[in-house]
Motif scaffolding. Structure first.
Motif, PDB file in Angstrom:
ATOM      1  N   GLY A   1       0.803  -1.205   0.000  1.00 40.97           N
ATOM      2  CA  GLY A   1       0.000   0.000   0.000  1.00 40.97           C
ATOM      3  C   GLY A   1       0.834   1.251   0.000  1.00 40.97           C
ATOM      4  N   GLY A   2       1.978   1.217  -0.604  1.00 41.37           N
ATOM      5  CA  GLY A   2       2.868   2.345  -0.581  1.00 41.37           C
ATOM      6  C   GLY A   2       2.514   3.435  -1.573  1.00 41.37           C
ATOM      7  N   SER A   3       1.470   3.250  -2.370  1.00 42.27           N
ATOM      8  CA  SER A   3       1.181   4.241  -3.393  1.00 42.27           C
ATOM      9  C   SER A   3      -0.171   4.905  -3.160  1.00 42.27           C
ATOM     10  CB  SER A   3       1.195   3.594  -4.780  1.00 42.27           C
ATOM     11  OG  SER A   3       0.098   2.719  -4.906  1.00 42.27           O
ATOM     12  N   LEU A   4      -0.259   6.126  -3.602  1.00 45.35           N
ATOM     13  CA  LEU A   4      -1.503   6.873  -3.493  1.00 45.35           C
ATOM     14  C   LEU A   4      -2.597   6.220  -4.340  1.00 45.35           C
ATOM     15  CD1 LEU A   4      -3.037   9.307  -2.464  1.00 45.35           C
ATOM     16  CD2 LEU A   4      -2.120  10.622  -4.390  1.00 45.35           C
ATOM     17  N   GLU A   5      -2.231   5.669  -5.469  1.00 48.83           N
ATOM     18  CA  GLU A   5      -3.218   5.013  -6.337  1.00 48.83           C
ATOM     19  C   GLU A   5      -3.882   3.827  -5.632  1.00 48.83           C
ATOM     20  OE1 GLU A   5       0.016   5.496  -7.367  1.00 48.83           O
ATOM     21  OE2 GLU A   5      -0.367   7.274  -8.602  1.00 48.83           O
ATOM     22  N   GLU A   6      -3.071   3.058  -4.906  1.00 43.90           N
ATOM     23  CA  GLU A   6      -3.609   1.912  -4.168  1.00 43.90           C
ATOM     24  C   GLU A   6      -4.567   2.385  -3.081  1.00 43.90           C
ATOM     25  OE1 GLU A   6      -4.019  -2.151  -2.921  1.00 43.90           O
ATOM     26  OE2 GLU A   6      -3.382  -1.186  -4.762  1.00 43.90           O
ATOM     27  N   PHE A   7      -4.192   3.445  -2.379  1.00 40.89           N
ATOM     28  CA  PHE A   7      -5.046   3.998  -1.331  1.00 40.89           C
ATOM     29  C   PHE A   7      -6.374   4.472  -1.911  1.00 40.89           C
ATOM     30  CE2 PHE A   7      -6.296   7.745   1.279  1.00 40.89           C
ATOM     31  CZ  PHE A   7      -6.631   7.049   2.426  1.00 40.89           C
TER      32      PHE A   7
ATOM     33  N   ARG B   1      -7.809   3.422  -4.625  1.00 40.26           N
ATOM     34  CA  ARG B   1      -8.570   2.245  -5.063  1.00 40.26           C
ATOM     35  C   ARG B   1      -9.302   1.621  -3.880  1.00 40.26           C
ATOM     36  NH1 ARG B   1      -8.417  -2.885  -4.889  1.00 40.26           N
ATOM     37  NH2 ARG B   1      -6.420  -3.036  -3.830  1.00 40.26           N
ATOM     38  N   ILE B   2      -8.632   1.540  -2.739  1.00 43.17           N
ATOM     39  CA  ILE B   2      -9.254   0.962  -1.538  1.00 43.17           C
ATOM     40  C   ILE B   2     -10.400   1.853  -1.071  1.00 43.17           C
ATOM     41  CG2 ILE B   2      -8.863   0.433   0.896  1.00 43.17           C
ATOM     42  CD1 ILE B   2      -6.005  -0.428   0.039  1.00 43.17           C
TER      43      ILE B   2
ATOM     44  N   LYS C   1     -16.417   2.751  -0.525  1.00 47.82           N
ATOM     45  CA  LYS C   1     -17.329   3.891  -0.545  1.00 47.82           C
ATOM     46  C   LYS C   1     -18.785   3.499  -0.289  1.00 47.82           C
ATOM     47  CE  LYS C   1     -16.378   7.339  -3.191  1.00 47.82           C
ATOM     48  NZ  LYS C   1     -16.132   8.212  -4.315  1.00 47.82           N
ATOM     49  N   HIS C   2     -19.187   2.321  -0.729  1.00 46.40           N
ATOM     50  CA  HIS C   2     -20.582   1.884  -0.583  1.00 46.40           C
ATOM     51  C   HIS C   2     -20.933   1.432   0.840  1.00 46.40           C
ATOM     52  CE1 HIS C   2     -18.561  -1.983  -1.021  1.00 46.40           C
ATOM     53  NE2 HIS C   2     -19.626  -2.527  -0.487  1.00 46.40           N
ATOM     54  N   LEU C   3     -19.936   1.273   1.695  1.00 49.34           N
ATOM     55  CA  LEU C   3     -20.201   0.822   3.064  1.00 49.34           C
ATOM     56  C   LEU C   3     -20.849   1.940   3.881  1.00 49.34           C
ATOM     57  CD1 LEU C   3     -16.880  -1.093   3.768  1.00 49.34           C
ATOM     58  CD2 LEU C   3     -19.093  -2.049   3.147  1.00 49.34           C
ATOM     59  N   PRO C   4     -21.694   1.595   4.848  1.00 47.63           N
ATOM     60  CA  PRO C   4     -22.345   2.630   5.664  1.00 47.63           C
ATOM     61  C   PRO C   4     -21.330   3.377   6.530  1.00 47.63           C
ATOM     62  CG  PRO C   4     -22.820   0.456   6.540  1.00 47.63           C
ATOM     63  CD  PRO C   4     -22.090   0.250   5.246  1.00 47.63           C
ATOM     64  N   ALA C   5     -21.654   4.620   6.845  1.00 45.16           N
ATOM     65  CA  ALA C   5     -20.782   5.427   7.705  1.00 45.16           C
ATOM     66  C   ALA C   5     -20.818   4.885   9.127  1.00 45.16           C
ATOM     67  CB  ALA C   5     -21.239   6.882   7.682  1.00 45.16           C
ATOM     68  N   VAL C   6     -19.714   5.027   9.833  1.00 45.11           N
ATOM     69  CA  VAL C   6     -19.617   4.591  11.227  1.00 45.11           C
ATOM     70  C   VAL C   6     -19.866   5.800  12.119  1.00 45.11           C
ATOM     71  CG1 VAL C   6     -18.096   3.631  12.989  1.00 45.11           C
ATOM     72  CG2 VAL C   6     -17.972   2.790  10.647  1.00 45.11           C
TER      73      VAL C   6
END
Length: 82
Positions: free
Chosen positions: A45-51, A53-54, A59-64
């Motif tokens: 996970g060393g790249s901004l692109e990977e972050f 993407r995650i 994004k579809h998960l409910p807010a905590v």
């Protein structure tokens, strides 16, 4: 609770605990941290692109709710497991 910390070279599947008699039959949480020289942590996970993407994937998960005590929940789960 107090910490028992030591460093050792792992030479077999068993680790010796100093002062075992003082610790016998007590609850303990054991944490082993090993330095990883392979560089896999950079790939994971060393790249901004990977972050990004995650983040997009989650994004579809409910807010905590901000009032939830995540540490208390984790501690409760640890007590149930260990």
């Amino acid at each position: 609770m107090y910490a028992v910390e030591f460093e050792t070279d792992i030479t077999s599947r068993y680790l010796e605990i100093k002062d075992y008699d003082k610790l016998a039959n007590k609850h303990a949480k054991v944490i082993i941290l090993v330095e990883d020289d392979s560089g896999d942590t950079q790939k994971a996970g060393g790249s901004l692109e990977e972050f990004e993407r995650i983040k997009a994937k989650r994004k579809h998960l409910p807010a905590v709710d901000k009032n939830i005590d995540v540490d208390a929940i984790a501690n409760e789960a640890n007590r149930d497991i260990f």
